[in-house]
Write an enzyme that holds these catalytic residues in place. Structure first.
Site, mmCIF file in Angstrom:
data_model
loop_
_atom_site.group_PDB
_atom_site.id
_atom_site.type_symbol
_atom_site.label_atom_id
_atom_site.label_comp_id
_atom_site.label_asym_id
_atom_site.label_seq_id
_atom_site.Cartn_x
_atom_site.Cartn_y
_atom_site.Cartn_z
ATOM 1 C CG ASP A 4 -2.014 1.015 1.167
ATOM 2 O OD1 ASP A 4 -2.342 1.469 0.055
ATOM 3 O OD2 ASP A 4 -2.553 1.371 2.231
ATOM 4 C CG HIS A 9 0.377 1.897 -9.487
ATOM 5 N ND1 HIS A 9 0.035 1.436 -8.228
ATOM 6 C CD2 HIS A 9 -0.678 2.655 -9.913
ATOM 7 C CE1 HIS A 9 -1.171 1.892 -7.907
ATOM 8 N NE2 HIS A 9 -1.612 2.631 -8.904
ATOM 9 C CG LEU A 22 9.945 -17.498 -3.231
ATOM 10 C CD1 LEU A 22 9.436 -17.520 -1.793
ATOM 11 C CD2 LEU A 22 10.696 -16.200 -3.521
#
Length: 254
Positions: free
Chosen positions: A18, A35, A129
Site C-alpha cells: 500500500d 505503481h 520459493l
C-alpha cells in the site's frame, strides 16, 4: 543477515502493498509513476525472500475493490503487470521461483491473463520459493466461493454436510496447498487487512509500517522479519506452557 535467526524465519509472509499513490503525490507525479516505483519493491522483496530461504510469499497486487478506481489507472495497472511478468520471467526461471495465482481469473484482461498463465505453467515445477500473486482477489469472495464449491460437492453426493470442518473448508480455498501466513506486512501505516486472506491470517503476526510501498526494500523487509522474531507466538497457550515445551524438547533423551 545481521540480527536474523535463520532457524526462526516465517514459512509464509504475506504483504499488503500500500502507498504507491501517496508516494507519487508527494513527488507531484501521477499515480501510475507510484505503481511503477512499487514494482521495484516487488522485485526486491522477492529476491530477499529467495535469498533467505523463505518458502512462501503472497503479494496483494489487485483486489476486487480496486475495480472502483479510475478506468485510466486500472488500464495502466494491467499494462504494468503484463510488462512486469515479461521482465521478471528470466529471474523467476533462473532462481527456480514458482509463480501462482490467488484470485479470480474472470475479469482479468485476456492478454494479461494469458501472459500470467504461461508463467504459472512454466514455473510450476520449481520449489525454491512460491510467489502467490493475489490478483483480482477478495477474502470474502474466496470464502463464499469455497462454501459454494463444498455445497456443489454435497449436491453431487461427493460430500455430506457433516463433513464440513475448518480443514475441509480450507481445502476449497485458493491457497489450499499453502501453509497459512506467519507474518502479514502492511505498508503505508493503514491499520486494516482490507479483505486480504481473511481465513488464512487467523493467527498471523501483523506488522504495520509507515513506509510507503515504493520505499519498502530489502532493509525494511529484514526489519519486519526481525520484529517477527522478537514476538512470542502462543496460539492460545500461555508463555509458561511454551517454556515447558521448549524445555522438554531440549532435554536429553533418557
Amino acid at each position: 543477515m545481521d540480527g536474523l535467526d535463520p532457524n526462526r524465519l516465517p514459512r509464509h509472509v504475506a504483504v499488503i502493498m500500500d502507498g504507491n499513490g501517496r508516494w507519487a503525490q508527494k513527488r507531484l507525479l501521477n499515480r501510475v509513476a507510484g505503481h511503477e516505483a512499487g514494482a521495484e519493491s516487488v522485485r526486491a522483496v522477492i529476491e530477499t525472500a529467495r535469498r533467505l530461504g523463505i518458502p512462501y510469499l503472497t503479494l496483494y497486487a489487485f483486489s476486487k475493490e480496486n475495480w472502483q478506481r479510475p478506468q485510466r489507472e486500472i488500464q495502466a495497472l494491467w499494462h504494468l503487470f503484463r510488462r512486469f511478468l515479461r521482465s521478471e520471467r528470466p529471474r523467476m526461471m533462473e532462481n527456480e521461483i514458482r509463480v501462482r495465482h490467488v484470485g479470480d481469473p474472470d475479469g482479468i484482461p485476456e492478454d494479461v491473463y494469458a501472459e500470467f498463465a504461461a508463467l504459472i505453467h512454466e514455473t510450476a515445477h520449481f520449489d525454491k520459493l512460491t510467489v502467490n500473486l493475489a490478483l483480482n482477489y477478495g477474502g470474502r469472495h474466496e470464502i463464499a466461493r469455497a462454501a459454494r464449491l463444498f455445497a456443489e460437492d454435497v449436491r453431487a453426493g461427493r460430500k455430506e454436510p457433516h463433513d464440513m470442518t475448518p480443514e475441509v473448508l480450507a481445502s476449497y480455498l485458493f491457497t489450499a496447498d499453502t501453509p497459512d501466513p506467519d507474518l502479514v506486512i502492511r505498508t503505508s501505516g493503514e491499520c486494516r487487512v482490507s479483505n486480504f486472506l481473511l481465513w488464512q491470517i487467523a493467527y498471523a503476526e501483523l506488522y504495520i509500517t509507515d513506509t510507503l510501498w515504493p520505499d519498502f526494500r530489502e532493509a525494511e523487509f529484514v526489519e519486519a522479519l526481525r520484529e517477527y522474531q522478537r514476538r512470542e507466538r502462543r496460539f492460545g497457550k500461555t508463555s509458561e506452557q511454551l517454556a515447558q515445551e521448549r524445555s522438554a524438547r531440549s532435554a536429553p533423551a533418557p
